[in-house]
Design an enzyme around this catalytic site. Sequence first.
Site, PDB file in Angstrom:
ATOM      1  N   CYS A 114       0.830  -1.197   0.000  1.00  0.00           N
ATOM      2  CA  CYS A 114       0.000   0.000   0.000  1.00  0.00           C
ATOM      3  C   CYS A 114       0.868   1.252   0.000  1.00  0.00           C
ATOM      4  O   CYS A 114       2.096   1.181   0.037  1.00  0.00           O
ATOM      5  CB  CYS A 114      -0.942   0.017   1.197  1.00  0.00           C
ATOM      6  SG  CYS A 114      -0.082   0.187   2.786  1.00  0.00           S
ATOM      7  N   CYS A 170       3.373   1.657   2.808  1.00  0.00           N
ATOM      8  CA  CYS A 170       4.627   0.916   2.604  1.00  0.00           C
ATOM      9  C   CYS A 170       5.597   1.776   1.802  1.00  0.00           C
ATOM     10  O   CYS A 170       6.784   1.880   2.141  1.00  0.00           O
ATOM     11  CB  CYS A 170       4.362  -0.380   1.841  1.00  0.00           C
ATOM     12  SG  CYS A 170       3.178  -1.487   2.643  1.00  0.00           S
ATOM     13  N   ASP A 224       7.861  25.033 -33.075  1.00  0.00           N
ATOM     14  CA  ASP A 224       8.998  25.319 -33.935  1.00  0.00           C
ATOM     15  C   ASP A 224       8.544  24.991 -35.367  1.00  0.00           C
ATOM     16  O   ASP A 224       7.601  24.222 -35.550  1.00  0.00           O
ATOM     17  CB  ASP A 224      10.176  24.435 -33.515  1.00  0.00           C
ATOM     18  CG  ASP A 224      11.349  24.540 -34.471  1.00  0.00           C
ATOM     19  OD1 ASP A 224      11.753  25.676 -34.765  1.00  0.00           O
ATOM     20  OD2 ASP A 224      11.840  23.494 -34.918  1.00  0.00           O
ATOM     21  N   ASP A 261      11.979  19.977 -31.888  1.00  0.00           N
ATOM     22  CA  ASP A 261      12.654  18.732 -32.262  1.00  0.00           C
ATOM     23  C   ASP A 261      13.428  18.099 -31.117  1.00  0.00           C
ATOM     24  O   ASP A 261      13.966  17.015 -31.250  1.00  0.00           O
ATOM     25  CB  ASP A 261      13.568  18.932 -33.468  1.00  0.00           C
ATOM     26  CG  ASP A 261      14.706  19.898 -33.188  1.00  0.00           C
ATOM     27  OD1 ASP A 261      14.976  20.176 -32.010  1.00  0.00           O
ATOM     28  OD2 ASP A 261      15.319  20.378 -34.155  1.00  0.00           O
ATOM     29  N   ASP A 300      15.986  22.892 -29.831  1.00  0.00           N
ATOM     30  CA  ASP A 300      15.011  23.666 -29.063  1.00  0.00           C
ATOM     31  C   ASP A 300      15.029  23.334 -27.577  1.00  0.00           C
ATOM     32  O   ASP A 300      14.088  23.680 -26.854  1.00  0.00           O
ATOM     33  CB  ASP A 300      13.603  23.405 -29.625  1.00  0.00           C
ATOM     34  CG  ASP A 300      13.491  23.788 -31.085  1.00  0.00           C
ATOM     35  OD1 ASP A 300      13.937  24.892 -31.441  1.00  0.00           O
ATOM     36  OD2 ASP A 300      12.982  22.983 -31.873  1.00  0.00           O
TER      37      ASP A 300
END
Length: 727
Positions: free
Chosen positions: A13, A16, A426, A622, A626
């Site tokens: 849980c 834990c 971009d 990309d 950038d």
Amino acid sequence: MRKAKIEIEGMTCASCASHVEKELVKLGAKNISVNAVAKKAFLETDASEGELMNAVKEAGYKPIRVEFSDSASIQKQKIRKREGRPPEDYEVSMWKKKLLGVWILTGLLAIVMYSEMVFDVNLVPMEFMTPIMLILSFPIIFIFGYGTIKSGIKGIFKLRFTMDTLITLGTVIAYLTGIMSFFMEIQDYSGVSGMIMTIFITGKYIEAKAKGRATKEIKKLLELGAKYATVIRDKKEIEIPISEVKIGDILIVKPGEKIPTDGVVTKGESSVDESMVTGESVPVEKKKNSIVIGATINQDGVLHIKVTKVGKDTFLANIIKLVEEAQGTKVPIQEMADKITAVFVPVILVITFITFLSWMYLTGYDLSRSVGVAVAVLVIACPCSLGLAVPISLTVGSGMGAKRGILIRKGEAIQTMKEIKTVVFDKTGTITEGKMSVENVYVSKNQTKNHLFEIAGSLEKLSEHPISKAIVKYANLSKYSKVTGFKISRGKGLSGTINKKKILIGNEALMSENKISLKGLEGKIAEFEENANTTMIVVENKRIVGIIGVSDQLKKDSRKAISILNKRGYRTVMLTGDNERTAKAIARKVEIKTVIARVLPENKKKKVEELQRRGMVAFVGDGINDAPALKQANVGIAIGSGSDIAIEAGDIVLAKGNIMGVVKAMSLSKATFSKIKQNLFWAFFYNGIAIPLAIAGMLNPVVAELAMASSSITVITNANLLRFKRI
């Protein structure tokens, strides 16, 4: 510090997970995230493997292995033999075995306890009822439930309270009433204690099965890799295990076979199914020099592939690592749940004690009634549903994304995404293909096209920019002139010396900087740019030789994706280093609202900051050039393709290089966060209703345990429904 991942056994849980996190904090670890669903801890640390193992043990759990991001070796700890099965399968198998045992005994208990009520026949004399219930309940609690009881008792002695603490106290106290009934007037709950543990184990089995469904996408990724490869060794084709493949090996992949690992095609042509990477079913054509990705499927031709990456460096390994890390990150809303969970069990223990004393007083010291109510409060108050609400949703969402080529690197992006007002793109390589080609050429008076491309091709050959590659390809020179003094002016162009003559190739900004007059050429430049051409002006010794118009094709889905974003109310912006006329021509084609042109790469971050003053911003780029803007944005979405993907650049990475992925990523993020909110609501609603009912004595212990198990199952099932959501 270095990144580390610890696989942990025994967490049940959120409490834990909290205990493990506290022990790791003592070691000075940072950015800790412990996921009880995935049974893993993710952190940054300078501690050794042994120190991390000991910390997990100190918290009361079993470390299976530690993996550091900068290490190829993984030190496995043989804590328990699992016959090669994944942790999820092992867990399901373990609970299934216990389930069969407890239900056989519980069936006998039910016959003993309720035969008179159901069949009007008392099968067991009353004087033997308690001994038989004690005998039948003992193996249920202390053999099949041994792990839970052991964990609960250990937690009590260490003052680290978890769900196991509540179940242990509830079942053991109820069991002891059977023994106490021999010595005093008290109702015997020993049979009920066995039923409580049975329902608990049943719930854990169903929960483990549901968790397995939640993590099935990452299990599928793990299964995708090829097990063997056909390699050329000593001019012979031999089949070897994938673990023996080395960088530089030449592999032969026949139709229908999996490509064993990342590489480059050296011979042959074929189409390859890359849907495991991109989510797209259309095969991709491959020929000599094409990049291929391990685990994709060769369709119809024989390919010879030179291996470029193996093992943990492959694209598939990076994807698996990325998804696991995403499942280990925390969403900001989880902080609230974590704070509540951290104090939940201790508070419930106090409430149970007060409830017991109150009922003793109200009932005139009726010990039987008071114990029954206290046990009901203990077993119904479980932090599981609250602790599972966020991580289970994130696990399902990130797995769904991976299957569709949408890689969520940071969980907080899921929550932030819903606040995004502006989406900034971009241009080159994001909206457009990034594959430039020469479309228009203008040659000045008394100059020749051959001379124009002789100097342009020779100078551009020294640059890796997409525009340079397009000009070099168009020039198609058999011999290049020698260039000295080569220089790149970022965002402007190139310069150098050929045959003692200074050459400039670039945009109007470069010409202005070098005081080159463009008088008489304004109309031609405008014509090129209005046709969405990027103009490269070529100058030799301050005389203009000509103008080259380079164009970049739109990605086929750019207009559709941006149109959808516009309809959904986002402000769309293009941020580019290109000139304004070319940028606006592209923007018109894709219906982008705002254009910010002539922005140098280093200034993109500042422009994003300015846009953030008007609201939260997502930047799409990309992932390499950038990077500063991606980091600055509230959500950075990095577009990559194949094994060149820039995984470290954004909060979300799109494996396929098109921007419909942006729309899908936003839809997935919103759907995942919606599930998180639903699960938190149900967790709070359940505890808010159930605990007062138990305190009021309106629930018997068996019904209370049934309700507790149902709450966790409900939360996990609701999260799994996300898998059927269309995005």
